[in-house]
Design an enzyme around this catalytic site. Structure first.
Site, PDB file in Angstrom:
ATOM      1  N   SER A 287       3.343   1.254   2.617  1.00 11.22           N
ATOM      2  CA  SER A 287       4.181   1.308   3.814  1.00 11.22           C
ATOM      3  C   SER A 287       4.143   2.726   4.357  1.00 11.22           C
ATOM      4  CB  SER A 287       5.634   0.931   3.505  1.00 11.22           C
ATOM      5  OG  SER A 287       6.394   1.072   4.700  1.00 11.22           O
TER       6      SER A 287
ATOM      7  N   ILE B 128       0.906  -2.099  -5.979  1.00 14.67           N
ATOM      8  CA  ILE B 128       0.746  -0.835  -5.228  1.00 14.67           C
ATOM      9  C   ILE B 128       0.996  -1.102  -3.744  1.00 14.67           C
ATOM     10  CG2 ILE B 128      -0.737   0.535  -6.758  1.00 14.67           C
ATOM     11  CD1 ILE B 128      -3.174  -0.804  -5.316  1.00 14.67           C
TER      12      ILE B 128
ATOM     13  N   ASP C 216      -2.703   5.096  -5.050  1.00 16.72           N
ATOM     14  CA  ASP C 216      -3.977   4.358  -5.062  1.00 16.72           C
ATOM     15  C   ASP C 216      -4.742   4.645  -3.777  1.00 16.72           C
ATOM     16  OD1 ASP C 216      -5.500   1.825  -6.344  1.00 16.72           O
ATOM     17  OD2 ASP C 216      -5.524   1.673  -4.154  1.00 16.72           O
TER      18      ASP C 216
ATOM     19  N   TYR D 113     -11.481   4.726   1.844  1.00 16.64           N
ATOM     20  CA  TYR D 113     -10.312   4.817   2.730  1.00 16.64           C
ATOM     21  C   TYR D 113     -10.370   6.090   3.583  1.00 16.64           C
ATOM     22  CZ  TYR D 113      -8.290   1.352  -0.528  1.00 16.64           C
ATOM     23  OH  TYR D 113      -8.068   0.260  -1.325  1.00 16.64           O
TER      24      TYR D 113
ATOM     25  N   LYS E 278     -11.511   5.222  -5.976  1.00 17.49           N
ATOM     26  CA  LYS E 278     -12.533   4.183  -6.181  1.00 17.49           C
ATOM     27  C   LYS E 278     -13.894   4.631  -5.674  1.00 17.49           C
ATOM     28  CE  LYS E 278      -8.871   0.841  -5.147  1.00 17.49           C
ATOM     29  NZ  LYS E 278      -8.144   1.467  -4.042  1.00 17.49           N
TER      30      LYS E 278
ATOM     31  N   HIS F  28     -15.261  -0.156  -6.709  1.00 20.68           N
ATOM     32  CA  HIS F  28     -14.507  -0.817  -5.637  1.00 20.68           C
ATOM     33  C   HIS F  28     -14.937  -2.269  -5.414  1.00 20.68           C
ATOM     34  CE1 HIS F  28     -12.176   0.409  -1.765  1.00 20.68           C
ATOM     35  NE2 HIS F  28     -11.960  -0.858  -2.026  1.00 20.68           N
TER      36      HIS F  28
END
Ligand code: NAP
Length: 281
Positions: A228, A225, A43, A48, A73, A106
């Site tokens: 890490s 989702i 995702d 981002y 998105k 988004h």
């Protein structure tokens, strides 16, 4: 991996890997490690600013495209049908792909109707296997459904033990919209990883608090989702299909709901203005 079937028949893994807030120069490594750990759903988002790194990791993995489920998105600034299609094309180029599996609007701001019409066209053209939205409250979601041809396949919204979205979940279920959680761990807010209820339930199963949260969401049929950058945690977060929470444990976790965002309210005028003015290259 368990899949959910979206309202157009497309299958989506119930557990994937999120890359929000992973800096672009660390994303290729994180996604490569996530793919090696076994994640097949990723995702990302234009906002981002790490789609290129996600694309490099996908190419270098050697994993067949049809084994992967890639979500990206569309940002608010790309209003209008032509701008939406250009923004999608840019995302596709940055990812180095010829289609994405899920394309999400988004934010519920700006010219959402022309964005949605363009997304319907992208879907019809086979460039996107499914289209959906993010951060839509139920009133906005129902409005979009009522006035368009395609019902969103997914609504990705903040969902974790302290903001469970039970009412929204029911609405979405009733309209055939898949509930997807962002921030399943609330990014650790409210001491989620040492919450006494989660710790007690985790102890019974010999699992971690993180695993209990993911399991609880999955048992509510919510797509997760988690993010890490640590391979040990990537593996831990995938290892949630070999135990089951009892009804009693589900109720204990249900009692943690504060019905309040730990981030911000998408109806807060200040945030509507702030996010509406944010520009993404
Ligand atoms: P999150 O997954 O709730 O939390 C991530 C945080 O938890 C990181 O600080 C991570 O640290 C830590 N963590 C992960 N696994 C852990 C474990 N097993 N034990 C202890 N700590 C652990 O937050 P999120 O990244 O905001 O949400 C997940 C995804 O949802 C995002 O990556 C993004 O794809 C999506 N999202 C979408 C929106 C939207 O508006 N649509 C908004 C936010 C997020 P380390 O990395 O150091 O392990």
């Amino acid at each position: 991996m368990k899949n959910v079937t979206l309202n157009n028949g497309v299958e989506m893994p119930i557990l994937g890997f999120g890359v929000y807030q992973i800096p672009a120069d660390q994303t290729e490594q994180a996604v490569s490690e996530a793919l090696a750990a076994g994640y097949r759903s990723l995702d990302t988002a234009a906002a981002y600013q790490n789609e290129e790194a996600v694309g490099r990791a996908i190419r270098n993995s050697g994993i067949a495209r049809d084994e992967l489920f890639i979500t990206t998105k569309l940002w608010v600034q790309d209003a209008g049908e032509d701008a939406t299609k250009r923004a999608f094309d840019s995302s596709l180029k940055r990812l180095g792909l010829d289609h994405v599996d899920l394309y999400l609007m988004h934010q519920p701001y700006g010219d959402v109707y022309s964005q949605w019409r363009a997304m319907q066209d992208l879907n019809a053209a086979g460039l996107v296997r499914a289209i959906g939205v993010s951060n839509f409250h139920s009133d906005r979601l129902v409005d979009l459904i009522t006035h368009n041809d395609i019902t969103p396949a997914v609504n990705q919204i903040e969902t974790h033990p302290f903001h469970q979205r039970a009412e929204e979940n029911e609405y979405m279920r009733g309209h055939g919209v898949q509930h997807e959680s962002w921030g399943p761990f609330a990014e650790g807010k409210n001491n989620l990883f040492s919450d006494p209820t989660l710790t007690a339930v985790a102890g019974v199963h010999g699992k971690s608090e993180a695993q209990v949260v993911l399991r609880w969401l999955i048992q509510r049929d919510v797509v997760v989702i988690p993010k890490s950058v640590r391979p040990d945690r990537m593996a831990e977060n995938l290892d949630v299909f070999n135990f089951e929470l009892t009804d009693e444990q589900m109720k204990l976790i249900a009692a943690l709901d504060t019905e309040t965002s730990l981030f911000f309210d998408h109806r807060d005028p200040k945030m509507v203005s702030f996010l509406g003015q944010r520009r993404v290259d």
